[in-house]
Design an enzyme around this catalytic site. Structure first.
Site, PDB file in Angstrom:
ATOM      1  N   HIS A 162      63.912 -11.881  20.452  1.00 40.32           N
ATOM      2  CA  HIS A 162      63.586 -11.770  19.025  1.00 40.32           C
ATOM      3  C   HIS A 162      62.269 -10.935  18.948  1.00 40.32           C
ATOM      4  CE1 HIS A 162      65.975 -15.660  18.465  1.00 40.32           C
ATOM      5  NE2 HIS A 162      66.979 -14.596  18.448  1.00 40.32           N
ATOM      6  N   LEU A 163      62.199  -9.737  19.535  1.00 41.85           N
ATOM      7  CA  LEU A 163      60.958  -8.728  19.311  1.00 41.85           C
ATOM      8  C   LEU A 163      60.816  -8.644  18.085  1.00 41.85           C
ATOM      9  CD1 LEU A 163      62.034  -8.779  22.370  1.00 41.85           C
ATOM     10  CD2 LEU A 163      60.915  -6.764  22.771  1.00 41.85           C
TER      11      LEU A 163
END
Length: 602
Positions: free
Chosen positions: A545-546
């Site tokens: 989930h960058l």
């Protein structure tokens, strides 16, 4: 093919595919969508085949990162960072959890200066995309959902009984059964539910499948250029007149091409790709650019900074009578999933004519199940097996939202996913990995996930070569708050297991043997905080989930224009002012929807 368009969209992923589709609805404008990968393979549509898309260079950028204080039990102390490299981007390789985030997440964005991004202002864009299939398996806040949109959202069918049991067990700890994508996610005690997933009729609904495939990609005014690795944004003017004029890319043969934009260039290359392209173009921290021999055209110190990601720690349990064996998933995936070297069927289908009766029967059953999935969408393979969830507050901070998520997997997966894709050192994680992960074993996993981390990392350039992977420094657990929250969530996960309904109960928590010896842990005991901390530091893995590397306020304005550079926007997860409290794909799609309207309005 012309070399000039009204709009150029770089990256055909979770946001970029949406933007290209929406802009090209106006037949009077021309749009070029430029994507480094190609079209997704057919098996991308099978939700349970998700792991096969990672570590495949045709569909995955296959980045790795320095995990900071985490990753002590990962091979080579490297965190995998899979990123989608195809039309659909990471929406084509993710685990399909459809999670919008807590309403308070977006209200916090607005309070941070992101005007127009409060929950009530972004809700219409979530609804615009969505086509939620009815289900009596979940609670639905109907006013908060959309129907008839391009993006399929549904609950898997059939529901795996253990996933229902997880929801019941979470309820027994004080949570409410509810709609985590509704206008309210409840109070601090939290909400639990089966997952809503980006699937339609049991098949993946990536942004390629939902927004582009078919008539949209055939539009005369939409040109999709695949196999195009963007090297930089072309810039004209100087100082106050600096503006984007187009992009330069390399094709699959290494030849360099340029295409030009009359109106705007939109970077939607993701939280890794967008800051990388900006820096390669001379937009970013001056000293860092000059260190790799790139002339700084416009100094923006925050490009690549403020990187956030979610980490989860897998709590693994033997679960006879509860968990789904990997062998059953393989049969449901069809004969090709059962072929050598991993499976019992011959590698060459031509040899099937000589199968003994038991293998012939196995092949026939695999063909029957695969056919059923194609016809009805109902199958064991109709999800990634990431099937239920709860969100709640630990009470440790961040009162505007929920800081905790626990995901449930009614399967223990296999060495290919845990060892290869997640890089967990299985020789240290299990006493006997081969026995524990045997295809016929019944296991389950609870994923403890602090969803409002305080630690931040960064993305920098390794060199001025556009084909070189950037340096990704995750800096996990740099802020001690995050480890404290992780331990609290792990304890809640253990409480959920203790409240498992029915007569058949999960087995004991798998505690890595060396850590058990170090902390004097005996199977069945309540683990100490120190042991749980050590488990987290060793075996936490990315949730993919960058975000926030080109965030609103520091790099782009609230209308997503790059500060100080004309005709250039960024629209993807990198612009999030802060990470949301849940899986980020739905919010990335929402950003694409809102970006398209902002561009049209301009």
């Amino acid at each position: 093919m012309t070399d000039t368009y009204d709009y150029i969209v770089v990256g055909g992923g979770s946001a970029g595919a949406v933007i290209a589709a929406r802009l090209s609805e106006d037949a009077s404008v021309s749009v070029a969508l430029v994507e480094a990968g190609g079209h997704p393979p057919d098996h991308e549509m099978m939700p349970a085949a998700v792991a096969s898309l990672q570590l495949d260079p045709t569909t995955d950028w296959m980045f790795t990162a320095d995990p900071g204080k985490a990753g002590l039990g990962l091979r080579d102390n490297l965190m995998p960072v899979p990123r989608g490299k195809m039309l659909g981007g990471s929406s084509g390789i993710n685990y399909m959890a459809y999670v919008r985030g807590h309403p308070g997440d977006f209200d916090k964005w607005a309070s941070m200066g992101a005007d127009g991004w409060s929950f009530q202002e972004v809700l219409p864009y979530f609804k615009k995309s969505e086509d939620l299939a009815p289900s009596n398996e979940i609670v639905v806040d109907g006013e908060a959902h959309g129907s008839g949109g391009p993006l399929g959202v549904s609950v898997r069918s059939p529901v795996i009984p253990a996933s229902r049991d997880f929801v019941s067990a979470a309820e027994a700890t004080g949570m409410h059964r509810g709609d985590y994508n509704g206008s309210s996610r409840g109070g601090p005690e939290g909400v639990t539910s089966l997952f809503q997933t980006t699937t339609r009729n049991g098949m993946r609904s990536s942004t390629y499948r939902a927004f582009l495939q078919g008539s949209v990609e055939d539009r005369d005014n939409l040109t999709i250029i695949t196999g195009a690795h963007v090297a930089r944004v072309l810039l004209g003017g100087e100082a106050d007149t600096l503006h984007a004029t187009g992009i330069e890319y390399r094709d699959e043969n290494g030849a360099t091409h340029a295409v030009f934009a009359e109106r705007e260039v939109v970077l939607s290359a993701g939280a890794v790709g967008s800051p990388q392209i900006l820096m390669l173009s001379g937009i970013g921290p001056r000293r860092e650019l000059e260190a790799v021999d790139i002339t700084c055209r416009h100094e923006l110190p925050a490009v690549g900074k403020n990187l956030k990601d979610h980490l989860h720690c897998a709590l693994f349990f033997s679960a006879p009578g509860i968990g789904v064996p990997v062998a059953e998933v393989g049969v449901s995936a069809g004969p090709d999933a059962l072929r050598a070297p991993a499976g019992p069927l011959p590698a060459d289908p031509a040899e099937d004519k000589d199968l003994p009766p038991e293998l012939a029967g196995l092949k026939a059953e695999a063909e029957r199940r695969l056919g059923q999935w194609f016809e009805t969408g109902e199958s064991l393979v109709s999800s990634s097996l990431y099937d239920a969830v709860c969100f709640f507050s630990t009470g440790l901070d961040d009162t505007h939202s929920h800081d905790a998520q626990i995901g449930y997997v009614p399967c223990g997966y296999d060495a290919g996913l845990l060892g290869d894709r997640l890089r967990i050192d299985l020789s240290t994680f299990f006493e006997d990995a081969d026995a524990t992960l045997a295809p016929d074993q019944e296991n389950m996993i609870l994923l403890a996930n602090p969803v409002l981390p305080h630690s931040t990392g960064e993305i920098t350039l390794a060199s001025n070569d556009p084909t070189a992977a950037p340096v990704i420094s995750m800096n996990y657990y740099a802020d001690p708050h995050d480890l404290k929250v992780m331990v609290a969530i792990m304890r809640k996960a253990l409480e959920i297991v203790e409240n498992w309904p029915g007569e058949t109960k999960p087995g004991a928590l798998n505690v890595p043997p060396e850590l058990a010896r170090k902390h004097g842990y005996v199977t069945g005991q309540t683990p100490s905080d120190a042991l749980l901390e050590n488990m987290a530091l060793h075996y936490s893995t990315t949730v993919y989930h960058l975000c926030s590397t080109c965030r609103i306020g520091d790099v782009v304005s609230a209308d997503l224009k790059v500060n100080g550079v004309g005709k250039l926007r960024v629209a993807d997860a990198s612009v999030m002012p802060d990470i949301i409290s849940g899986n980020t794909n739905a919010a990335s799609i929402m950003i694409g929807e809102k970006a398209a309207d902002l561009i049209k309005a301009a």
